[in-house]
Design a protein around this motif. Sequence first.
Motif, mmCIF file in Angstrom:
data_model
loop_
_atom_site.group_PDB
_atom_site.id
_atom_site.type_symbol
_atom_site.label_atom_id
_atom_site.label_comp_id
_atom_site.label_asym_id
_atom_site.label_seq_id
_atom_site.Cartn_x
_atom_site.Cartn_y
_atom_site.Cartn_z
ATOM 1 N N PRO A 73 -37.998 21.959 -8.393
ATOM 2 C CA PRO A 73 -39.353 22.149 -8.916
ATOM 3 C C PRO A 73 -40.264 20.922 -8.781
ATOM 4 C CG PRO A 73 -37.866 21.752 -10.725
ATOM 5 C CD PRO A 73 -37.021 21.805 -9.483
ATOM 6 N N ILE A 74 -39.705 19.749 -8.473
ATOM 7 C CA ILE A 74 -40.523 18.537 -8.399
ATOM 8 C C ILE A 74 -41.566 18.607 -7.278
ATOM 9 C CG2 ILE A 74 -40.466 16.030 -8.089
ATOM 10 C CD1 ILE A 74 -39.375 16.975 -10.778
ATOM 11 N N PRO A 75 -41.210 19.002 -6.042
ATOM 12 C CA PRO A 75 -42.250 19.112 -5.016
ATOM 13 C C PRO A 75 -43.339 20.125 -5.376
ATOM 14 C CG PRO A 75 -40.111 19.089 -3.980
ATOM 15 C CD PRO A 75 -39.891 19.205 -5.461
ATOM 16 N N GLN A 76 -42.976 21.184 -6.077
ATOM 17 C CA GLN A 76 -43.979 22.164 -6.489
ATOM 18 C C GLN A 76 -44.973 21.546 -7.469
ATOM 19 O OE1 GLN A 76 -41.839 25.539 -7.997
ATOM 20 N NE2 GLN A 76 -40.674 25.785 -6.105
ATOM 21 N N ALA A 77 -44.470 20.737 -8.390
ATOM 22 C CA ALA A 77 -45.362 20.069 -9.342
ATOM 23 C C ALA A 77 -46.238 19.032 -8.630
ATOM 24 C CB ALA A 77 -44.533 19.406 -10.440
ATOM 25 N N LEU A 78 -45.667 18.316 -7.667
ATOM 26 C CA LEU A 78 -46.451 17.341 -6.907
ATOM 27 C C LEU A 78 -47.553 18.026 -6.101
ATOM 28 C CD1 LEU A 78 -43.644 14.955 -5.605
ATOM 29 C CD2 LEU A 78 -45.360 14.480 -7.357
ATOM 30 N N VAL A 79 -47.246 19.175 -5.523
ATOM 31 C CA VAL A 79 -48.246 19.904 -4.736
ATOM 32 C C VAL A 79 -49.343 20.431 -5.642
ATOM 33 C CG1 VAL A 79 -48.602 21.983 -3.356
ATOM 34 C CG2 VAL A 79 -46.756 20.426 -2.803
ATOM 35 N N LEU A 80 -49.004 20.901 -6.804
ATOM 36 C CA LEU A 80 -50.024 21.371 -7.746
ATOM 37 C C LEU A 80 -50.969 20.231 -8.110
ATOM 38 C CD1 LEU A 80 -51.060 23.712 -9.438
ATOM 39 C CD2 LEU A 80 -49.517 22.987 -11.247
ATOM 40 N N THR A 81 -50.424 19.052 -8.359
ATOM 41 C CA THR A 81 -51.258 17.886 -8.637
ATOM 42 C C THR A 81 -52.079 17.499 -7.416
ATOM 43 O OG1 THR A 81 -49.569 17.117 -10.177
ATOM 44 C CG2 THR A 81 -51.195 15.504 -9.449
ATOM 45 N N SER A 82 -51.477 17.578 -6.242
ATOM 46 C CA SER A 82 -52.172 17.240 -4.998
ATOM 47 C C SER A 82 -53.332 18.182 -4.721
ATOM 48 C CB SER A 82 -51.179 17.273 -3.835
ATOM 49 O OG SER A 82 -51.834 17.090 -2.620
ATOM 50 N N ILE A 83 -53.186 19.444 -5.051
ATOM 51 C CA ILE A 83 -54.273 20.406 -4.856
ATOM 52 C C ILE A 83 -55.472 20.037 -5.718
ATOM 53 C CG2 ILE A 83 -54.948 22.808 -5.255
ATOM 54 C CD1 ILE A 83 -52.084 23.572 -4.389
ATOM 55 N N VAL A 84 -55.220 19.686 -6.959
ATOM 56 C CA VAL A 84 -56.316 19.308 -7.864
ATOM 57 C C VAL A 84 -56.983 18.021 -7.393
ATOM 58 C CG1 VAL A 84 -56.836 18.625 -10.235
ATOM 59 C CG2 VAL A 84 -55.259 20.500 -9.805
ATOM 60 N N ILE A 85 -56.191 17.034 -7.001
ATOM 61 C CA ILE A 85 -56.755 15.780 -6.509
ATOM 62 C C ILE A 85 -57.515 16.016 -5.207
ATOM 63 C CG2 ILE A 85 -56.158 13.503 -5.590
ATOM 64 C CD1 ILE A 85 -53.881 13.467 -7.659
#
Length: 117
Positions: A73-85
Amino acid sequence: MISTAQILYATSFALILIGLYAVVTQRNLIRIVIGLNVSDVGINLLLVTLGFIDGGRVPIFAPGQAAGQMVDPIPQALVLTSIVIGFGVTALMLTLVMRIYAHHGTIDASRLRGLKW
């Protein structure tokens, strides 16, 4: 036979290269912003693909289930943050393009090269 992960890796690298090609070859600032967004999507796809396990389950722990078959789940959380940024950076870039157009009357990068800030 080609696996799903190989297709996703190839697609993500293709998106990154297409975006970088647009950034390097285009003179229109709007197209450069679009190229950066395409590269951003490719990088997000690459991060999600890194955490992909073929046949893996959703990363929700339940009694009696092994953690080895779960998707990371860590890459999924990083991608979610990356989308917002990425959304915030895109909004900032488009605002700067609007200010450049209002001040100089052009969004052609070759006409802006000789200017001093």
